[in-house]
Motif scaffolding. Structure first.
Motif, PDB file in Angstrom:
ATOM      1  N   PHE A  42       0.865  -1.181   0.000  1.00 48.56           N
ATOM      2  CA  PHE A  42       0.000   0.000   0.000  1.00 48.56           C
ATOM      3  C   PHE A  42       0.897   1.224   0.000  1.00 48.56           C
ATOM      4  N   PHE A  43       0.510   2.269  -0.738  1.00 45.12           N
ATOM      5  CA  PHE A  43       1.254   3.523  -0.687  1.00 45.12           C
ATOM      6  C   PHE A  43       0.338   4.680  -1.039  1.00 45.12           C
ATOM      7  N   GLN A  44       0.853   5.875  -0.780  1.00 44.54           N
ATOM      8  CA  GLN A  44       0.082   7.093  -1.008  1.00 44.54           C
ATOM      9  C   GLN A  44       0.831   8.022  -1.947  1.00 44.54           C
ATOM     10  N   ALA A  45       0.082   8.695  -2.805  1.00 42.27           N
ATOM     11  CA  ALA A  45       0.615   9.783  -3.619  1.00 42.27           C
ATOM     12  C   ALA A  45      -0.110  11.062  -3.201  1.00 42.27           C
ATOM     13  N   ARG A  46       0.654  12.135  -3.041  1.00 47.06           N
ATOM     14  CA  ARG A  46       0.071  13.424  -2.657  1.00 47.06           C
ATOM     15  C   ARG A  46       0.390  14.447  -3.739  1.00 47.06           C
ATOM     16  N   PHE A  47      -0.635  15.145  -4.199  1.00 49.00           N
ATOM     17  CA  PHE A  47      -0.506  16.155  -5.245  1.00 49.00           C
ATOM     18  C   PHE A  47      -0.923  17.495  -4.649  1.00 49.00           C
ATOM     19  N   THR A  48      -0.006  18.464  -4.615  1.00 48.79           N
ATOM     20  CA  THR A  48      -0.311  19.782  -4.052  1.00 48.79           C
ATOM     21  C   THR A  48      -0.227  20.816  -5.166  1.00 48.79           C
TER      22      THR A  48
END
Length: 142
Positions: A42-48
């Motif tokens: 499982f992993f997360q991507a963050r877009f700002t």
């Protein structure tokens, strides 16, 4: 066994996130996600998105590398609209006033049979106007 453990500690097999920022006159986009992962992880991507000027219809357009061999578990906050734009996933973020930021999180799981590397292309649009593009490589280990 010790060599494999050492390589894992050095993040050779992933999942530590890396950040990259792309700047344009209208906005900046920071992408924070791992460069390497393992099957089943499982992993997360963050877009700002930081608007330097008003973005009336901000839209993130994710290339196939953000989806193939990966399962999207959730997207938060939910985009106003999701669509396919020539085979790419289009996530409409909506209005972002000048000086404001919008943060989007996507939670993934790597499909266990996925291995190899893929190019993850990403674009930020304001309506029909392309603001910026970027790409990164994701390595997937078994």
């Amino acid at each position: 066994m010790a060599a494999v453990s050492l390589l894992a500690l050095l993040n050779v097999f992933g999942q530590w996130p890396t950040s990259a920022t792309v700047e344009a006159s209208a906005a900046t986009l920071e992408v924070r996600s791992p460069a390497a992962v393992r099957g089943g992880l499982f992993f997360q991507a963050r877009f700002t998105v930081r608007a330097r000027r008003e973005l009336k219809a901000a839209t993130l357009v994710l290339g196939r590398g953000w989806l193939e061999g990966l399962t999207v578990n959730t997207v938060e906050p939910s985009p106003l609209n999701e669509a396919s734009r020539d085979g790419r996933l289009s996530l409409e973020l909506g209005h972002i006033p000048a000086g404001e930021k919008y943060v989007l999180y996507i939670q993934y799981q790597v499909n266990p049979t996925t291995v190899g590397s893929r190019t993850q292309r990403l674009a930020l649009d304001d309506g029909d106007e392309r603001i910026l593009t970027t790409e990164k490589t994701l390595r997937v280990f078994p």
